[in-house]
Design an enzyme around this catalytic site. Sequence first.
Site, short mmCIF file in Angstrom:
data_model
loop_
_atom_site.label_atom_id
_atom_site.label_comp_id
_atom_site.label_asym_id
_atom_site.label_seq_id
_atom_site.Cartn_x
_atom_site.Cartn_y
_atom_site.Cartn_z
N CYS A 102 0.84 -1.20 0.00
CA CYS A 102 0.00 0.00 0.00
C CYS A 102 0.88 1.25 0.00
O CYS A 102 1.72 1.42 0.87
CB CYS A 102 -0.89 -0.03 1.24
SG CYS A 102 -1.77 1.50 1.53
N CYS A 106 -3.61 7.41 -1.72
CA CYS A 106 -4.89 7.50 -2.44
C CYS A 106 -6.03 7.99 -1.56
O CYS A 106 -6.99 8.58 -2.06
CB CYS A 106 -5.28 6.12 -2.96
SG CYS A 106 -3.90 5.11 -3.45
N THR A 193 -4.30 4.90 7.34
CA THR A 193 -3.28 4.58 6.36
C THR A 193 -2.35 5.77 6.11
O THR A 193 -2.83 6.85 5.74
CB THR A 193 -3.96 4.15 5.05
OG1 THR A 193 -4.76 3.01 5.32
CG2 THR A 193 -2.96 3.83 3.97
N GLU A 262 -0.26 1.77 9.08
CA GLU A 262 -1.53 2.11 9.71
C GLU A 262 -1.28 2.44 11.17
O GLU A 262 -0.40 1.85 11.80
CB GLU A 262 -2.53 0.94 9.65
CG GLU A 262 -3.51 1.01 8.49
CD GLU A 262 -2.95 0.45 7.19
OE1 GLU A 262 -2.06 -0.44 7.29
OE2 GLU A 262 -3.36 0.89 6.10
N HIS A 297 -12.89 5.39 -3.26
CA HIS A 297 -11.83 4.55 -2.71
C HIS A 297 -12.01 3.09 -3.12
O HIS A 297 -11.03 2.35 -3.27
CB HIS A 297 -11.75 4.71 -1.20
CG HIS A 297 -10.39 4.38 -0.67
ND1 HIS A 297 -9.22 4.83 -1.26
CD2 HIS A 297 -9.98 3.59 0.36
CE1 HIS A 297 -8.18 4.35 -0.62
NE2 HIS A 297 -8.61 3.58 0.36
N TYR A 301 -9.16 0.56 -5.37
CA TYR A 301 -8.57 -0.73 -5.02
C TYR A 301 -8.03 -1.48 -6.24
O TYR A 301 -7.58 -2.63 -6.14
CB TYR A 301 -9.55 -1.56 -4.18
CG TYR A 301 -9.28 -1.29 -2.71
CD1 TYR A 301 -9.49 -0.02 -2.18
CD2 TYR A 301 -8.74 -2.25 -1.88
CE1 TYR A 301 -9.19 0.27 -0.86
CE2 TYR A 301 -8.43 -1.98 -0.56
CZ TYR A 301 -8.66 -0.72 -0.05
OH TYR A 301 -8.34 -0.44 1.25
N CYS A 303 -5.40 -0.72 -7.08
CA CYS A 303 -4.02 -0.88 -6.58
C CYS A 303 -3.69 -2.35 -6.37
O CYS A 303 -2.56 -2.78 -6.57
CB CYS A 303 -3.83 -0.11 -5.27
SG CYS A 303 -4.77 -0.80 -3.88
N GLU A 451 -6.45 -5.75 4.13
CA GLU A 451 -6.91 -4.44 3.67
C GLU A 451 -7.88 -4.60 2.49
O GLU A 451 -8.83 -3.84 2.34
CB GLU A 451 -5.71 -3.58 3.26
CG GLU A 451 -6.08 -2.11 3.09
CD GLU A 451 -4.86 -1.26 2.80
OE1 GLU A 451 -3.99 -1.70 2.02
OE2 GLU A 451 -4.78 -0.15 3.34
FE1 SF4 Z 1 -3.38 1.73 -0.12
FE2 SF4 Z 1 -4.65 0.79 -2.25
FE3 SF4 Z 1 -5.95 2.34 -0.45
FE4 SF4 Z 1 -4.08 3.34 -2.11
S1 SF4 Z 1 -6.09 2.45 -2.67
S2 SF4 Z 1 -4.30 3.77 0.07
S3 SF4 Z 1 -2.60 1.67 -2.19
S4 SF4 Z 1 -5.10 0.29 -0.13
FE FE Z 2 -6.98 1.27 2.12
#
Ligand code: SF4
Ligand code: FE
Length: 487
Positions: A102, A106, A193, A262, A297, A301, A303, A451
């Site tokens: 992570c 974001c 985060t 975190e 958000h 994800y 990500c 997560e």
């Molecule tokens: Fe972390 Fe993914 Fe959330 Fe970005 S979107 S803060 S990388 S979990």
């Molecule tokens: Fe997150």
Amino acid sequence: MALMTGKEYRESLRNRRPLNVYMAGEKLENPYDHPIIAASINSIALTYELAEEGSDYRDDLTEISSLTGNRINRFCHIHRSPEELYKKVGMQRLLGQKCGTCFQRCVGMDAFNATFSTTYEMDEKYGTSYHERFKKYMLEVEEGDLVVDGCMTDPKGDRSKRPHQCPDPDVYVHVVERRPDGIVISGAKTHQTGCINSHHALIMPTVTMTEEDKDFAVTCIVESDDPGITYIYGRQSCDTRLMEDPDGDNMDAGSPNFGGQEALMVFDNVFVPTERVFMDGEWDFSGMLVERFAGYHRSSYACKTGVGDVAIGAAQLIAEYNGAARASHIKDKIVEMNHLNETIWSSSVACCWLGKETKSGNYLIDLLLANVCKQNVTRFPYEIARLLQDIAGGLMVTAPHAKDLENPETAELVKKFLGGAEGVDTKDRLKLLRLIENLTMGRAAVGYLTESMHGAGSPQAQRIMIARQADVQRKKEYAKALANIKS
Ligand code: SF4
Ligand code: FE
């Protein structure tokens, strides 16, 4: 200065007032050099480094500001089209591939975009001036290239009680005092985060509030180095491996250069000047803000598809190192991993391209598909991780300590008996197994698995939104029409 370099970002953290950071029973004098925290700073620093002039990824990581026309970091951007939403998730997949965990930045970006459109609609109803105030704040974010922690999750205490019913009101962040020049807030936010690695925190309500919860309906900016904030660092599985060999190659840490972060964040009478308050008591807009933030958000994800790419690469590589890559069941498992990963990606991409303009002029992802995306994320990384462990074999949890490869009494034995396919260096094989261990059950699994389950809302939160957005009534009409049912 609209863009900071990675180096300038690191310096900007050190130039702050000392933060109250506690870890493992101690207050940290110098949090930035602590190996656990340093790894998490490296992940955010990538969001600067890849945006630097000369970087191959500068276009992915930057955008032209809709507010100033300057080139800014995409993480500070208010998205103005479906294409920009798509570029956002593309950037997130890329960063997941590069750090395998992570990268934390974001949450603030998603909070900016949700607050931008919600404040506009609040002003429309109440004649307030939150939106202009927020736009002014965004100029500061863009020009300073700031990291802002989007703070949503309150501790909540007894979940059966509304915020105003809680015997200890501090389990939700709330306004404790209103002054002519601002407000004072107290309470806490959990599993924040990247909060220590952020310059500011954007506080938002965590649930839809009722009129009695007015004091809990607060959105505002606090500076992360405010002396009224205490941080208690969250442990991650195998985190202390980062402290074992910080100056060496630290092979047992799996992916020693990067980490997530975190922490529990406690606010004790923190003063917030009026120009940084973007909701104070407008409880009927808390739901809109929560829903839009969660939607953005959940699309972010994507990500995890970047981390999924790392997992798939590791699966292929370990199969080759083991001499098993040609087995048909291995090939099929890798196809399955790709299918699952790209299914997440397709819902993420689709919710961007179906994004719609809000009244404020920025773009909001399609909420139904964003929730489908996140629901996929609560499941598929677990299956990808299972397949990765299956292909890797049990050595990933029975391999000896890195030092046993250095000790002359054991080094040759380890090399001789734990080698794989011909020509593969045993140490490389063990390094890769540690990476797989980290991704599926170590520090990186916090980001890739748990997560994925709970970040941006636990699975049930998405199911509620899917039920709300899916328009099942209309679907009933399709069935009735085909069956010729008139009643
Ligand atoms: Fe972390 Fe993914 Fe959330 Fe970005 S979107 S803060 S990388 S979990
Ligand atoms: Fe997150």
